[in-house]
Design an enzyme around this catalytic site. Sequence first.
Site, PDB file in Angstrom:
ATOM      1  N   TYR A 178       0.770  -1.380   0.114  1.00 39.87           N
ATOM      2  CA  TYR A 178       0.001   0.083   0.042  1.00 39.87           C
ATOM      3  C   TYR A 178       0.888   1.376   0.026  1.00 39.87           C
ATOM      4  O   TYR A 178       2.001   1.398   0.771  1.00 39.87           O
ATOM      5  CB  TYR A 178      -0.956  -0.096   1.120  1.00 39.87           C
ATOM      6  CG  TYR A 178      -1.679   1.326   1.435  1.00 39.87           C
ATOM      7  CD1 TYR A 178      -1.657   2.158   2.443  1.00 39.87           C
ATOM      8  CD2 TYR A 178      -2.797   1.501   0.573  1.00 39.87           C
ATOM      9  CE1 TYR A 178      -2.507   3.197   2.495  1.00 39.87           C
ATOM     10  CE2 TYR A 178      -3.680   2.673   0.504  1.00 39.87           C
ATOM     11  CZ  TYR A 178      -3.434   3.589   1.737  1.00 39.87           C
ATOM     12  OH  TYR A 178      -4.172   4.373   1.840  1.00 39.87           O
ATOM     13  N   LYS A 235       4.990   9.382   8.402  1.00 41.74           N
ATOM     14  CA  LYS A 235       4.683   9.054   9.931  1.00 41.74           C
ATOM     15  C   LYS A 235       5.706   9.771  10.623  1.00 41.74           C
ATOM     16  O   LYS A 235       5.486  10.766  11.217  1.00 41.74           O
ATOM     17  CB  LYS A 235       4.610   7.532   9.779  1.00 41.74           C
ATOM     18  CG  LYS A 235       3.259   6.927   8.926  1.00 41.74           C
ATOM     19  CD  LYS A 235       3.049   5.608   9.084  1.00 41.74           C
ATOM     20  CE  LYS A 235       2.085   5.060   8.077  1.00 41.74           C
ATOM     21  NZ  LYS A 235       0.869   5.043   8.511  1.00 41.74           N
ATOM     22  N   ASP A 247       9.392   2.748  -0.624  1.00 46.21           N
ATOM     23  CA  ASP A 247       8.325   3.719   0.144  1.00 46.21           C
ATOM     24  C   ASP A 247       8.505   3.195   1.506  1.00 46.21           C
ATOM     25  O   ASP A 247       8.179   2.106   2.079  1.00 46.21           O
ATOM     26  CB  ASP A 247       6.819   2.970  -0.059  1.00 46.21           C
ATOM     27  CG  ASP A 247       5.611   3.855   0.699  1.00 46.21           C
ATOM     28  OD1 ASP A 247       4.443   3.533   0.112  1.00 46.21           O
ATOM     29  OD2 ASP A 247       6.162   4.205   1.701  1.00 46.21           O
TER      30      ASP A 247
HETATM   31  P1  KE4 Z   1      -0.830   8.454   4.363  1.00 43.91           P
HETATM   32  O1  KE4 Z   1      -1.446   9.110   3.103  1.00 43.91           O
HETATM   33  O2  KE4 Z   1      -1.788   7.570   5.130  1.00 43.91           O
HETATM   34  O3  KE4 Z   1      -0.255   9.507   5.475  1.00 43.91           O
HETATM   35  O4  KE4 Z   1       0.099   7.399   3.897  1.00 43.91           O
HETATM   36  C1  KE4 Z   1       0.113   6.344   2.923  1.00 43.91           C
HETATM   37  C2  KE4 Z   1       0.819   5.348   3.080  1.00 43.91           C
HETATM   38  C3  KE4 Z   1       1.909   5.247   2.311  1.00 43.91           C
HETATM   39  N1  KE4 Z   1       3.063   4.205   2.363  1.00 43.91           N
HETATM   40  C4  KE4 Z   1       2.863   3.442   3.188  1.00 43.91           C
HETATM   41  C5  KE4 Z   1       3.739   2.174   3.199  1.00 43.91           C
HETATM   42  C6  KE4 Z   1       1.686   3.437   4.170  1.00 43.91           C
HETATM   43  O5  KE4 Z   1       1.692   2.254   5.288  1.00 43.91           O
HETATM   44  C7  KE4 Z   1       0.808   4.359   4.146  1.00 43.91           C
HETATM   45  C8  KE4 Z   1      -0.331   4.525   5.230  1.00 43.91           C
HETATM   46  N2  KE4 Z   1      -0.502   3.529   6.416  1.00 43.91           N
HETATM   47  C9  KE4 Z   1      -1.716   3.335   6.776  1.00 43.91           C
HETATM   48  C10 KE4 Z   1      -1.919   2.231   7.422  1.00 43.91           C
HETATM   49  N3  KE4 Z   1      -0.869   1.022   7.152  1.00 43.91           N
HETATM   50  C11 KE4 Z   1      -2.445   4.522   7.256  1.00 43.91           C
HETATM   51  C12 KE4 Z   1      -3.556   4.030   8.312  1.00 43.91           C
HETATM   52  C13 KE4 Z   1      -4.793   4.534   7.705  1.00 43.91           C
HETATM   53  O6  KE4 Z   1      -4.887   4.270   6.521  1.00 43.91           O
HETATM   54  O7  KE4 Z   1      -5.619   5.018   8.337  1.00 43.91           O
END
Ligand code: KE4
Length: 429
Positions: free
Chosen positions: A148, A269, A241
């Site tokens: 993801y 994060k 990523d």
């Molecule tokens: P955000 O757009 O949510 O800040 O980041 C996206 C993203 C990009 N790359 C990786 C490897 C990620 O894990 C994420 C977002 N992670 C999720 C949980 N695995 C965020 C939690 C959520 O979606 O509420």
Amino acid sequence: MGVSLSDAKSAELYVRAVQRLPGGVNSPVRAMRAIGRDPLFIDRAEGAEIVDVDGNRYVDFVCSWGPLIHGHAHPEILEAVHTAAARGTTFGAPTQGEVELAEEVARRIPSVQMLRMTSSGTEAAMSAVRLARAATGREKLLKFAGAYHGHLDGLLTDAGSGLATAAMPSSPGVPAAATATTIVIPWNDGEAVVAACARHDFAALLAEPYPANMGLVPPHEGFLELLRNQATANGALLVFDEVITGFRVGPGGAQERSGIAPDLTVMGKVVGGGLPAAAYGGSIELMNHVAPAGDVYQAGTLSGNPLAIAAGLQTLRMLDEQAYLRLGAITEAMAAGLHDAAASAGVPVQVAWVPGLFTVFFSTVPVHDYAGARACDTEAHAAWCRALLARGVYPPASQFEAWFPSLAHTPEHLDRALEAAAAAFADVA
Ligand code: KE4
């Protein structure tokens, strides 16, 4: 920590929430649908503990899905944010803090000599993909099933995280054209990488170096090196990523631990210390393609926001070698304890871990890819998570997420969590 928690106030808020917010939440995984219950509304948190609106206290292993490596409401991070806020919250102009954060990242991650801040990981991933396409003059992307990278159209194909949990191979509303240039192959499948690179001219091979959105599924020995070599041979950029792994699995993230340097890195994060901040970066030559230095357009009203910069800088400044050793020990203790607790209860699980991250797969065999993660007993996992909540432990509400320990988790927190886990495994057995 009683076994039956009262969640009356959460239930009340949920009734109102679902009338004004899709699913009652602002991000799907928070709805707790994957573990078969309604969400708990949180009132406050400090350190490793989170308290819901009914006053139930939990040892938190979500920690906002990764940013809170120092735990909730760390005094020095709050102080940094308060000081910054008193000087103004946003200027829409460059500030010293943004320069300092970029310099700190360049010191920690040699492959990121220049970066651009954004407000979310999705935005950073989207921009890195645009840059890779501009720099190579190519369009195709290679990604891995179960990974993801945020909810950008072109990558919502077999995405992990919320989509994996919702078992949606890709989202409605994503135009076919957007995903037509995305090739998806299984993680840890070296032959598939070589075959894809022989068939397609890629702009980028995009990977979470330690995928944590299908649960944590570390790369097989040599797999990241294969990605590096295939990207170079193919004329594609290797994009890591590290939104989750960056600054968490070690000072320089997964690329430092694995010794494999990508061409572009996506960060998020931890880099924002719990406030909205993310970034993408790479060599000076590559990043100077980005406007206004170059012609690859990307922008953001609150990019590099002074409050998020203050939280991110303070977070990174407190992450010295000792901190990473301690986080590694905390993670290992939890992983070993959970493995033993499951074994004692006769519940077949596989525990995968790297410093700062772990996942308990309800599987009789080790999980090497997304198919393996999808084959887990998600019902048993859901029942186990509900039992953990009833015993004062707040787990990630999905088999396809990782647990995020923090430096605020004390031995007492670990004892409480492992005791609750043992009882919850007994419930599930
Ligand atoms: P955000 O757009 O949510 O800040 O980041 C996206 C993203 C990009 N790359 C990786 C490897 C990620 O894990 C994420 C977002 N992670 C999720 C949980 N695995 C965020 C939690 C959520 O979606 O509420």
